[in-house]
Design a protein around this motif. Structure first.
Motif, PDB file in Angstrom:
ATOM      1  N   ASP A 191       0.849  -1.190   0.000  1.00 41.56           N
ATOM      2  CA  ASP A 191       0.000   0.000   0.000  1.00 41.56           C
ATOM      3  C   ASP A 191       0.884   1.239   0.000  1.00 41.56           C
ATOM      4  O   ASP A 191       1.463   1.609   1.026  1.00 41.56           O
ATOM      5  N   ILE A 192       1.010   1.878  -1.144  1.00 43.86           N
ATOM      6  CA  ILE A 192       1.867   3.054  -1.303  1.00 43.86           C
ATOM      7  C   ILE A 192       1.004   4.314  -1.276  1.00 43.86           C
ATOM      8  O   ILE A 192       0.034   4.429  -2.034  1.00 43.86           O
ATOM      9  N   VAL A 193       1.355   5.253  -0.408  1.00 42.98           N
ATOM     10  CA  VAL A 193       0.701   6.567  -0.419  1.00 42.98           C
ATOM     11  C   VAL A 193       1.447   7.422  -1.441  1.00 42.98           C
ATOM     12  O   VAL A 193       2.610   7.772  -1.233  1.00 42.98           O
ATOM     13  N   ASP A 194       0.779   7.744  -2.518  1.00 47.52           N
ATOM     14  CA  ASP A 194       1.440   8.404  -3.648  1.00 47.52           C
ATOM     15  C   ASP A 194       1.286   9.917  -3.554  1.00 47.52           C
ATOM     16  O   ASP A 194       0.227  10.473  -3.866  1.00 47.52           O
ATOM     17  N   LEU A 195       2.351  10.579  -3.136  1.00 47.71           N
ATOM     18  CA  LEU A 195       2.397  12.038  -3.061  1.00 47.71           C
ATOM     19  C   LEU A 195       3.380  12.577  -4.096  1.00 47.71           C
ATOM     20  O   LEU A 195       3.977  13.633  -3.914  1.00 47.71           O
ATOM     21  N   GLY A 196       3.532  11.824  -5.175  1.00 49.20           N
ATOM     22  CA  GLY A 196       4.520  12.174  -6.181  1.00 49.20           C
ATOM     23  C   GLY A 196       3.984  13.091  -7.266  1.00 49.20           C
ATOM     24  O   GLY A 196       4.461  14.201  -7.456  1.00 49.20           O
ATOM     25  N   MET A 197       2.973  12.654  -7.996  1.00 44.02           N
ATOM     26  CA  MET A 197       2.464  13.418  -9.132  1.00 44.02           C
ATOM     27  C   MET A 197       1.458  14.467  -8.674  1.00 44.02           C
ATOM     28  O   MET A 197       0.616  14.198  -7.818  1.00 44.02           O
ATOM     29  N   GLY A 198       1.516  15.654  -9.256  1.00 41.57           N
ATOM     30  CA  GLY A 198       0.581  16.724  -8.916  1.00 41.57           C
ATOM     31  C   GLY A 198      -0.747  16.534  -9.623  1.00 41.57           C
ATOM     32  O   GLY A 198      -1.144  17.355 -10.455  1.00 41.57           O
TER      33      GLY A 198
ATOM     34  N   VAL B 134      -1.838  19.832   7.910  1.00 40.57           N
ATOM     35  CA  VAL B 134      -1.694  18.500   8.499  1.00 40.57           C
ATOM     36  C   VAL B 134      -0.325  17.919   8.162  1.00 40.57           C
ATOM     37  O   VAL B 134       0.371  17.378   9.041  1.00 40.57           O
ATOM     38  N   LEU B 135       0.078  18.043   6.903  1.00 44.40           N
ATOM     39  CA  LEU B 135       1.335  17.435   6.471  1.00 44.40           C
ATOM     40  C   LEU B 135       2.548  18.148   7.066  1.00 44.40           C
ATOM     41  O   LEU B 135       3.474  17.504   7.577  1.00 44.40           O
ATOM     42  N   VAL B 136       2.548  19.474   7.037  1.00 41.44           N
ATOM     43  CA  VAL B 136       3.691  20.220   7.575  1.00 41.44           C
ATOM     44  C   VAL B 136       3.827  19.979   9.074  1.00 41.44           C
ATOM     45  O   VAL B 136       4.928  19.728   9.580  1.00 41.44           O
TER      46      VAL B 136
ATOM     47  N   TRP C 171       8.060  21.818  -1.033  1.00 44.62           N
ATOM     48  CA  TRP C 171       9.413  21.663  -1.576  1.00 44.62           C
ATOM     49  C   TRP C 171      10.309  21.369  -0.373  1.00 44.62           C
ATOM     50  O   TRP C 171      10.672  22.255   0.377  1.00 44.62           O
ATOM     51  N   ALA C 172      10.587  20.087  -0.194  1.00 43.61           N
ATOM     52  CA  ALA C 172      11.155  19.598   1.062  1.00 43.61           C
ATOM     53  C   ALA C 172      12.650  19.333   0.946  1.00 43.61           C
ATOM     54  O   ALA C 172      13.066  18.470   0.152  1.00 43.61           O
TER      55      ALA C 172
ATOM     56  N   ARG D 223       9.848  16.849  -3.992  1.00 46.26           N
ATOM     57  CA  ARG D 223       8.562  17.544  -4.050  1.00 46.26           C
ATOM     58  C   ARG D 223       7.472  16.611  -3.533  1.00 46.26           C
ATOM     59  O   ARG D 223       7.361  15.470  -3.959  1.00 46.26           O
ATOM     60  N   ILE D 224       6.673  17.136  -2.603  1.00 46.79           N
ATOM     61  CA  ILE D 224       5.593  16.357  -2.001  1.00 46.79           C
ATOM     62  C   ILE D 224       4.274  17.020  -2.394  1.00 46.79           C
ATOM     63  O   ILE D 224       4.047  18.191  -2.105  1.00 46.79           O
TER      64      ILE D 224
END
Length: 406
Positions: free
Chosen positions: A32-39, A305-307, A327-328, A369-370
């Protein structure tokens, strides 16, 4: 016959392919991959826009060829948006053209205005089409700083004075993909003055104009600056503003000479977007805009939430003022891996996919990039994986990378 074609040889290997392959392999093993790659926006297009598409597609007359430059009502709607949002007056006939997303518009304008030997100034890092649209067209790209400040302006001035031939155009993109930086009117005022002085075109990518989090300071358009239309074309998109990425609907607006050049090239290449899509886009631009405010609030909530979660996990990531990205900076103990190695490690250990900064230019290799493209439940799942990953020793190899020894 074994050599690659010339234009293909000029393109480097697709940086994202390595991470995408690892992601596909993990999913093939039922991970189960959480995909935060593509915009890629995950929420649906607003119902009133979909309803207009359905209504329009019922009319068989809309099934015929459309207009390459966009139907008149759509160009008028875009001009109306610019008047309301930026106070900019556009002639829908000569200063607006509809495109198949802003990406197509940028690529075809590159074909229209550049030749082998030409130089284009491109921020590094930046969205890949900004550079490679012109490289595919045969031009060369010269990197400039990506920050909207005096450093960028000085680099542009230096490039004009020391490049032979003189650069044709400079690309700007604020709110930025991938860096999430915003530009001020003061910066644009100085940029327009510099471009007019050096007879340099400005190509502005404003795809994230409505993705901002300070309601008192919405991102400006370059075209707001007096005299900007003498040197500027600006690209906008329906993809992020109205959650319409797959619809492929965008625009170019501004300088008549550049719009005319783009329109002429497009007339040889396409008949425009499917007419019902254009009709629905008119409904989006002219209709209720509460869906846009709701979209902004959704991304604001996800950003917070993410930050907050990343900071709690020990990863100090700046909170963006706009765009749909973080931009991490890569944590210090993983910087030796570079962005591709770190992205693959994060995928393997935390089950989270991000985009390696190297894909946006070599000066992005110390970042990832997230994208804010999952709901809060999935974001919290990603945060648990990242927190566990960062707290562990992370010993052992990942695809040949020995994390401790590298």
């Amino acid at each position: 016959m074994t050599e690659e074609f010339h234009r293909i040889r000029r393109l480097p290997p697709y940086v994202f392919a390595e991470v995408n392959a690892a992601k596909a392999k993990a999913r093939a093993h039922a991970e189960d991959i959480v995909d935060l790659g593509m915009g890629n926006p995950d929420t649906p297009t607003p119902p009133h826009i979909v309803a207009k598409l359905i209504e329009a597609v019922q009319d068989p007359r809309t099934h015929r060829y459309s207009m390459s430059k966009g139907i008149p009502g759509l160009r008028r709607a875009l001009a109306g948006y610019y008047a309301r949002r930026f106070g900019v007056k556009l002639d829908p006939e000569t200063e607006v053209v509809a495109t198949l997303g802003s990406k197509e518009g940028l690529a075809n304008l590159a074909q229209a205005i550049s030749s082998p030997g030409d130089t284009i100034l491109v921020p590094n890092p930046s969205y890949p089409i900004h550079q490679f649209g012109f490289i595919i067209a045969g031009a060369s790209a010269r990197s400039i700083p990506y920050t909207p400040d005096d450093n960028m302006l000085a680099a542009i001035d230096r490039a004009v004075r020391h490049s032979v031939p003189k650069p044709t155009a400079v690309i700007v993109n604020f709110p930025s993909n991938p860096t999430a930086l915003l530009a001020s009117r003061e910066f644009y005022k100085d940029l327009v003055a510099l471009a007019r002085k050096h007879e340099l075109f400005i190509l502005s990518d404003l795809a994230y104009a409505e993705l901002y989090f300070d309601e008192a300071n919405p991102p400006p358009s370059v075209l707001e600056i007096p005299g900007a239309k003498e040197v500027t074309v600006e690209f906008t998109s329906m993809s992020k503003t109205y959650n319409m990425p797959g619809w492929r609907m965008g625009f170019a607006a501004g300088n008549q000479r550049l719009i005319s050049a783009l329109t002429r090239v497009k007339s040889y290449l396409d008949y425009g977007a499917f007419t019902p899509i254009q009709v629905a886009a008119v409904a989006a631009l002219n209709g209720p805009q509460d869906c846009v405010a709701d979209m902004r609030e959704l991304y604001r909530e996800r950003r917070d939430v993410l930050v907050k979660g990343l900071h709690a996990a020990g990863w100090n990531v700046p909170s963006p003022d706009g765009s749909m990205f973080l931009w991490a900076p890569i944590p210090d103990r993983f910087k030796h891996l570079g962005s591709v190695g770190f992205s693959k490690l994060l995928l393997e250990k935390a089950k989270v996919a991000v985009a390696p900064g190297l894909g946006f230019g070599e000066h992005g290799d110390d970042h990832v990039r997230i994208a804010l493209v999952e709901n809060n439940h999935r974001i919290r799942q990603a945060l648990r994986g990242i927190k566990t990953f960062l707290a562990a020793d992370n010993a052992g190899p990942v695809d040949g990378i020995d994390v401790d020894a590298a």
